[in-house]
Structures are given as structure tokens and as C-alpha cells.
Motif scaffolding. Sequence first.
Motif, PDB file in Angstrom:
ATOM      1  N   PHE A  64       2.413  32.003 -21.327  1.00 12.19           N
ATOM      2  CA  PHE A  64       2.810  31.020 -20.116  1.00 12.19           C
ATOM      3  C   PHE A  64       2.104  29.599 -20.325  1.00 12.19           C
ATOM      4  N   GLY A  65       3.047  28.475 -20.079  1.00  9.95           N
ATOM      5  CA  GLY A  65       2.328  27.131 -20.084  1.00  9.95           C
ATOM      6  C   GLY A  65       3.539  26.245 -19.972  1.00  9.95           C
TER       7      GLY A  65
ATOM      8  N   SER B 144      -3.298  28.091 -28.113  1.00 10.87           N
ATOM      9  CA  SER B 144      -3.709  27.014 -27.773  1.00 10.87           C
ATOM     10  C   SER B 144      -2.566  26.219 -26.563  1.00 10.87           C
ATOM     11  N   GLN B 145      -3.466  26.010 -25.449  1.00 19.33           N
ATOM     12  CA  GLN B 145      -2.768  25.576 -24.288  1.00 19.33           C
ATOM     13  C   GLN B 145      -1.644  26.432 -23.701  1.00 19.33           C
ATOM     14  N   LEU B 146      -2.019  27.631 -24.103  1.00 17.37           N
ATOM     15  CA  LEU B 146      -0.964  28.991 -23.541  1.00 17.37           C
ATOM     16  C   LEU B 146      -1.855  29.934 -23.002  1.00 17.37           C
ATOM     17  N   ALA B 147      -1.560  30.714 -22.054  1.00 15.18           N
ATOM     18  CA  ALA B 147      -2.254  31.855 -21.230  1.00 15.18           C
ATOM     19  C   ALA B 147      -1.488  32.851 -20.998  1.00 15.18           C
ATOM     20  N   SER B 148      -2.134  34.085 -21.236  1.00 16.03           N
ATOM     21  CA  SER B 148      -1.474  35.407 -20.850  1.00 16.03           C
ATOM     22  C   SER B 148      -1.987  35.850 -19.689  1.00 16.03           C
ATOM     23  N   THR B 149      -0.915  36.421 -18.696  1.00  8.06           N
ATOM     24  CA  THR B 149      -1.367  36.788 -17.273  1.00  8.06           C
ATOM     25  C   THR B 149      -2.159  37.986 -17.260  1.00  8.06           C
TER      26      THR B 149
END
Length: 214
Positions: free
Chosen positions: A142-143, A167-172
Amino acid sequence: MLLKINLSNTQMKKTRLLAILCISGFSFAQVGNVGINTTTPRVKLDIAGTYKSSKIMTGSSSSIPPISSVEKDRYLLLSHSISDNTVKKINPGQPNSPGIASIITYSLNNVQGDWVENFNTKINSNDYSLMVLSAYFDRDEFGENIAIPSYGVKSVNNEWQIYADYSQLASTSNGVWTIVCAVYPKTYVKIFPEQGPFDLGGTTTGSDNAPILP
């Protein structure tokens, strides 16, 4: 009929000198091994250097499998054993056959989100080359931006370490990376020095005017 040859003292000296020169490059071990340019022959004939032969035979003729008609038109890979000096054909279809490279899959569980800063494979980077073939992360990202995964290997203290991240994204939640690598012994790989630096002059394109492999 007997043939008698009379040699002068000078001719006899030349004959002895020629015989000495002929055998000076040979050595004989107590077990009957013969060495050329080596004083410690390991097998019946041990040549330290290069040689040219129209035929190479190893073992008894009955133990050498015949070459099939299909194999005659294919590129065959051979492996030489330094322990017993045998030469074997590499056949990837056989489970016990030697190979040029090894394929290793790493499953990295419960990583911090999607970020693997480094995972030490403990593979010696002086002796082996390691390449990441593919990498897969099992969670949604997500991002506000769109990004492709960034992964690779780096040598730290002579050991290969793997890194991976979106890069610049993340997992919950903490996820799992599945990373497939190829490992090559450096004795089978020609390693070229780093090329460049190449000055692109502030542009987006460039070329190598003296490529190593033209």
C-alpha cells in the motif's frame, strides 16, 4: 646376420648426451608412475603442462559409454575430478551428476513488513558468484506510488548478503519473501573487472566504445 657399427669416442659421447636429453624431462615414481615436468607423478602418466591428443581415453574401454547420435551434435559438458583424475559427463537429468551451477531458493519468513535489509547466506564471495534470479513477496503493498520490487546481493566481509524491498510502499503485516538464486563457482566463471566510469554527460544514453566481448 649381425650388423656391427663402430662409433668413435666423439660419436659415443654425442649418443649418450642425446639419450640424457631425451629422458631429462621424465621422472619415475616407485609405484611405476611416469611424470613429465613433474617429480611426483600421481597416475601412470602425469603431464605437468599442455599436450595435444587426437583421442582421450579414461578407464577401461568397456566402462566408457558410447556417444549417442543425438549427443554428437550437442555441446557436452565435462567435469574433471582432482581426487581420482576421472572425467565425467555432466548430465543435469541425473540426481547425482555434478553441475556447473546450483539453484538455491530462500524462504524468508516474518520479515519486517516487506523490508529485508540483509540476509547473510554465509556463501563465500571469494569462491562463488551469487545471482538473484527471481523474488516474490506474498503480501499486498500500500502507498501513493507505484513501485517494483528492489532486490539483489552484496558482498559484506567476503560473504554474500541478500536484500529485498518495495521502495515507498509498505505492507500492513510481516510477510514472506521467496528468493531464487543461482550460485556459480568462480573457477567456472570469467570475472571481468568493473568497467567505467562512463560519463553520460548529463544525458540518458551512452555506450561502451571498447567492449570486452565485442
